[in-house]
Design a protein around this motif. Structure first.
Motif, mmCIF file in Angstrom:
data_model
loop_
_atom_site.group_PDB
_atom_site.id
_atom_site.type_symbol
_atom_site.label_atom_id
_atom_site.label_comp_id
_atom_site.label_asym_id
_atom_site.label_seq_id
_atom_site.Cartn_x
_atom_site.Cartn_y
_atom_site.Cartn_z
ATOM 1 N N HIS B 187 0.841 -1.205 0.000
ATOM 2 C CA HIS B 187 0.000 0.000 0.000
ATOM 3 C C HIS B 187 0.875 1.254 0.000
ATOM 4 C CE1 HIS B 187 -3.144 2.875 1.366
ATOM 5 N NE2 HIS B 187 -3.902 2.079 0.632
ATOM 6 N N PHE B 188 0.442 2.284 -0.741
ATOM 7 C CA PHE B 188 1.305 3.461 -0.910
ATOM 8 C C PHE B 188 1.424 4.306 0.361
ATOM 9 C CE2 PHE B 188 -1.149 7.491 -1.371
ATOM 10 C CZ PHE B 188 -2.411 6.984 -1.109
ATOM 11 N N SER B 189 0.585 4.038 1.379
ATOM 12 C CA SER B 189 0.680 4.813 2.626
ATOM 13 C C SER B 189 2.019 4.568 3.325
ATOM 14 C CB SER B 189 -0.471 4.451 3.564
ATOM 15 O OG SER B 189 -0.424 3.071 3.842
ATOM 16 N N GLN B 190 2.702 3.495 2.897
ATOM 17 C CA GLN B 190 4.034 3.159 3.356
ATOM 18 C C GLN B 190 5.007 4.348 3.246
ATOM 19 O OE1 GLN B 190 4.989 -0.645 2.443
ATOM 20 N NE2 GLN B 190 7.029 -0.484 3.313
ATOM 21 N N PHE B 191 4.757 5.243 2.247
ATOM 22 C CA PHE B 191 5.691 6.347 1.999
ATOM 23 C C PHE B 191 5.409 7.559 2.885
ATOM 24 C CE2 PHE B 191 5.009 4.492 -2.404
ATOM 25 C CZ PHE B 191 6.010 3.543 -2.239
ATOM 26 N N GLU B 195 2.704 10.310 11.344
ATOM 27 C CA GLU B 195 1.709 11.337 11.716
ATOM 28 C C GLU B 195 0.710 11.540 10.571
ATOM 29 O OE1 GLU B 195 5.305 12.587 11.712
ATOM 30 O OE2 GLU B 195 5.259 11.143 13.355
ATOM 31 N N ASP B 196 1.258 11.559 9.329
ATOM 32 C CA ASP B 196 0.376 11.784 8.180
ATOM 33 C C ASP B 196 -0.586 10.612 7.990
ATOM 34 O OD1 ASP B 196 1.474 14.204 7.751
ATOM 35 O OD2 ASP B 196 2.652 13.638 5.977
ATOM 36 N N VAL B 197 -0.077 9.391 8.248
ATOM 37 C CA VAL B 197 -0.947 8.218 8.133
ATOM 38 C C VAL B 197 -2.039 8.305 9.183
ATOM 39 C CG1 VAL B 197 -1.082 5.716 8.389
ATOM 40 C CG2 VAL B 197 0.826 6.745 7.126
ATOM 41 N N ALA B 198 -1.641 8.680 10.424
ATOM 42 C CA ALA B 198 -2.611 8.805 11.514
ATOM 43 C C ALA B 198 -3.659 9.861 11.181
ATOM 44 C CB ALA B 198 -1.891 9.160 12.818
ATOM 45 N N ALA B 199 -3.224 10.892 10.458
ATOM 46 C CA ALA B 199 -4.150 11.977 10.103
ATOM 47 C C ALA B 199 -5.002 11.616 8.888
ATOM 48 C CB ALA B 199 -3.363 13.255 9.844
ATOM 49 N N PRO B 202 -3.131 9.689 3.328
ATOM 50 C CA PRO B 202 -3.147 8.876 2.095
ATOM 51 C C PRO B 202 -4.569 8.678 1.563
ATOM 52 C CG PRO B 202 -1.712 7.874 3.742
ATOM 53 C CD PRO B 202 -2.433 8.992 4.424
ATOM 54 N N GLU B 203 -5.510 8.348 2.449
ATOM 55 C CA GLU B 203 -6.893 8.138 2.019
ATOM 56 C C GLU B 203 -7.456 9.440 1.461
ATOM 57 O OE1 GLU B 203 -5.697 7.247 4.961
ATOM 58 O OE2 GLU B 203 -5.678 5.062 4.730
ATOM 59 N N HIS B 204 -7.100 10.531 2.150
ATOM 60 C CA HIS B 204 -7.585 11.842 1.726
ATOM 61 C C HIS B 204 -7.134 12.145 0.295
ATOM 62 C CE1 HIS B 204 -8.786 16.022 2.058
ATOM 63 N NE2 HIS B 204 -7.588 16.398 1.684
ATOM 64 N N ALA B 205 -5.863 11.797 -0.010
ATOM 65 C CA ALA B 205 -5.315 12.072 -1.342
ATOM 66 C C ALA B 205 -6.113 11.321 -2.409
ATOM 67 C CB ALA B 205 -3.841 11.680 -1.398
ATOM 68 N N LEU B 206 -6.393 10.024 -2.139
ATOM 69 C CA LEU B 206 -7.130 9.218 -3.117
ATOM 70 C C LEU B 206 -8.565 9.713 -3.256
ATOM 71 C CD1 LEU B 206 -5.927 5.542 -2.531
ATOM 72 C CD2 LEU B 206 -4.977 7.360 -3.968
ATOM 73 N N GLU B 207 -9.132 10.142 -2.115
ATOM 74 C CA GLU B 207 -10.516 10.615 -2.124
ATOM 75 C C GLU B 207 -10.643 11.867 -3.001
ATOM 76 O OE1 GLU B 207 -12.102 11.271 1.881
ATOM 77 O OE2 GLU B 207 -13.300 12.880 0.964
#
Lengths: 151, 508
Positions: B187-191, B195-199, B202-207
């Motif tokens: 999954h690209f959230s790996q990058f 803190e950004d993952v917790a916030a 990544p989902e926000h970007a795809l959305e």
């Protein structure tokens, strides 16, 4: 004994300056009485008729005030703005600033607060005498004085 | 499992256009598709012009041959042709893309569809086969893929709809540190940082990308080795022809260097602002200091001068000549000190106060200077076009001219009357005006020309020529503050010409 001569209130903290000014008034042989007040608080107390100046017969209201800027406790500006904010007639007393500051800021502020004139202390006795006799002529002889009661 | 696709014989519906003949004619006129039938064992039974064009065999050459002839050796050895028929038999249809061979042995990229063909009773009688030559498309895709893969400065990769990585280029490997094998399927959230993952970034970007088609941001990303880089990220939604989301493309640039540069610039800007604020504070303090100096330092001077004067006047009869002389010294010294304080204040104020420049009429400024000095204008030769105006601060210009005139009057030979001439002239080019003050005085040796503009520099003793040594320093600083120029021409015994130049503002 009560004098009927109009009064000049000199608000000046520096005793040397005060003495030289009083000497110049004497030299010019002017008719006016000069009462010196050494600080801003006393000037306000005098004008408001507070203790120990509560006897208007002994401490009459002046025809004009000569006001220094740099004074202990309460500055000349504070005295001036207090005076101009009165609504019992006191606000009409003519005020002439007499100071050693030639700063533009001070001059402008004095006029903003309602000064009638702005004089700087001259460097020599001769100039001082000349200036004060002109002052006396203008403010005491020619100038029309307002009534100081509420009307 | 019932076949999902089947053709019941090759019999078209009974209609005007639906005769066998018309249908056969249609198939035989198709040139872009190879359309032919296989018998149940896989032998070629029919052939059309499209088949001939793509595969190069004529009908006579190929009918009766097994269709495995079209497959590369490796596929044949693996039993791929037979496998395809098995799938078609079982499911009714088989579709594939892959390399196939022409008669001359060259390869072409084929899209192949094999369909099971039944008779009216549902018994399999063979297969229909449709083959398209997609070599050009395949090559174009390959070129594009190679291009993307070879880009090193950009990480370009694709995600499926869930955000799992489906392709990976060289730039991605270089920037993020992972090889394609390591990362594809993850999954690209790996990058992203923890803190950004917790916030939920990544989902926000795809959305955002799926809603608006496009998402672009800058932010910190994490490499394989855990180090961070500042990235510019563009996510683009990929949709098929029907508009359904099939995934995302992601282009990431490492712009850490640029970010650092911008941060440095911002840092410098902040430091500068701080320095300016500090300087303003210092200026305020200096202002307060000079205020206090002008008030408090001069008060005792007035007293010294005033009472000495009073002593001389009121007690003259009690003092002898020597006593009077002493008192005169005191009065003179107090006067000098007073002048010194005044000049220093003027000088220091010139260094700090903002000078609002405006148009100043030059001949009026000269007149004001003479008035200030108490000089009779008739005693000085003045030649200035009364219309000349310069860009200057009026009070400062008047002070400068006063200082020059008072010097011109002061420094004369003992036995000569001072002669002062003032004139103005527009300089060549017409942009500036030069005001010159000439005297017939003692003159200044060339080696002193620079020095005399310094504070407290004096060339003579006080008894010959009184002064504080600040006058020309004020001229220098004032002219500098008004974007002008100054200078002098002089030699010992030849008199002096001091000049200043200021921007001409026209003739008003």
């Amino acid at each position: 004994m009560i004098s009927t001569e109009p009064l000049i209130l000199l608000v000046e903290d520096d005793p040397a300056d005060a003495r030289l000014i009083q000497r110049a008034f004497e030299k010019a042989a002017l008719g006016a009485r000069v009462t010196r007040i050494p600080n801003g608080d006393d000037a306000v107390a005098y004008l408001a008729g507070h203790e120990p100046f509560d006897n208007r017969t002994s401490y009459p209201l002046p025809a004009v005030i000569l006001l220094d800027i740099k004074l202990p406790r309460r500055s000349g500006f504070e005295v001036l703005s207090w005076l101009r904010s009165r609504r019992d007639g006191l606000q009409r007393i003519p005020v002439v600033m007499l100071t050693s500051s030639r700063h533009n800021v001070d001059v402008n502020r004095a006029y903003d607060l309602g000064a009638n004139s702005y004089l700087t202390k001259p460097d020599t006795n001769e100039q001082l005498t000349k200036m004060l006799s002109t002052f006396d002529q203008y403010w005491m002889a020619y100038n029309e004085h307002p009534s100081l009661g509420v009307s | 499992m019932a076949p999902r696709y089947s053709i019941t014989a090759l019999r078209p519906p009974e209609s005007a256009l639906g005769s066998d003949r018309v249908f056969r004619y249609l198939v035989e006129s198709v040139r872009d598709y190879a359309i032919f039938l296989l018998d149940p064992k896989g032998h070629v039974a029919t052939w059309n012009p499209g088949a001939e064009r793509i595969k190069q065999y004529t009908a006579g050459e190929i009918i009766g041959k097994h269709f495995s002839i079209f497959y590369p050796t490796a596929d044949r050895d693996n039993g791929k042709p037979e496998m395809e028929l098995t799938v078609a038999t079982q499911t009714g249809r088989f579709e594939d893309e892959g390399w196939r061979l022409r008669k001359d042995g060259t390869r072409f990229w084929a899209n192949v569809i094999i369909i099971r063909v039944n008779d009216e009773d549902g018994n399999q009688i063979g297969f229909g086969k449709i083959t398209r030559d997609l070599t050009d498309r395949r090559l174009a895709e390959q070129r594009l893929r190679l291009l993307i893969e070879s880009v090193e400065d950009y990480a370009i990769y694709s995600l499926d709809t869930n955000g799992n990585i489906t392709s990976w280029n060289l730039g991605a490997e270089r920037i993020k540190g992972y090889t394609a094998n390591e990362i594809i399927g993850r999954h690209f959230s790996q990058f992203y940082t923890r803190e950004d993952v917790a916030a939920g970034l990544p989902e926000h970007a795809l959305e955002i990308a799926s809603r608006e088609g496009h998402y672009e941001r800058e932010g910190w990303r994490v490499r394989k080795d855990g180090s961070k880089f500042w990235s510019n990220v563009v996510v683009t939604a990929i949709r098929d022809d029907e508009g359904s989301l099939v995934g995302f493309s992601k282009v990431t640039r490492d712009i850490t260097d640029r970010k650092n540069l911008i941060d440095q610039l911002n840092q410098h800007a902040r430091e500068l602002e701080l320095q300016i604020a500090e300087r303003e504070q210092t200026n305020l303090e200096l202002e307060a200091f000079s205020y206090s100096v002008s008030h408090d330092l001069r008060a005792p001077l007035r007293a010294i001068g005033g009472f000495s004067d009073a002593l001389k006047e009121d007690y003259a009869e009690k003092l002898d000549q020597t006593g009077i002389g002493y008192v005169n010294e005191i009065i003179a010294a107090a006067g000098r000190m007073n002048q010194l304080v005044q000049d220093l204040l003027d000088y220091s104020r010139l260094g700090r106060a903002a000078l609002g420049l405006q148009t100043v009429n030059v001949s009026q400024a000269v007149a004001k200077s003479l008035q200030q000095l108490g000089e009779d204008p008739a005693s000085i030769a003045i030649e200035i076009d009364t219309r000349y105006a310069v860009l200057a601060h009026e009070a400062t210009l008047v002070q400068v001219i006063s200082n020059l005139i008072s010097n011109a009057i002061k420094f004369h030979e003992k036995n000569a009357e001072p002669q002062v001439r003032i004139w103005g002239a527009v300089q060549p080019g017409g942009n500036t005006m030069r005001l010159s003050v000439r005297d017939n005085g003692i003159g200044i040796a060339a080696q002193h020309h620079e020095r005399i503009f310094q504070v407290f520099e004096r060339l003579h003793d006080r008894e010959s020529f009184p002064g504080t040594g600040i006058g020309l320093a004020i001229v220098k600083r004032a002219i500098h503050r008004m974007d002008g120029a100054y200078g002098l021409e002089s030699a010992v015994g030849q008199g002096s010409t001091f000049w200043i130049e200021l921007p001409l503002y026209g003739r008003k």
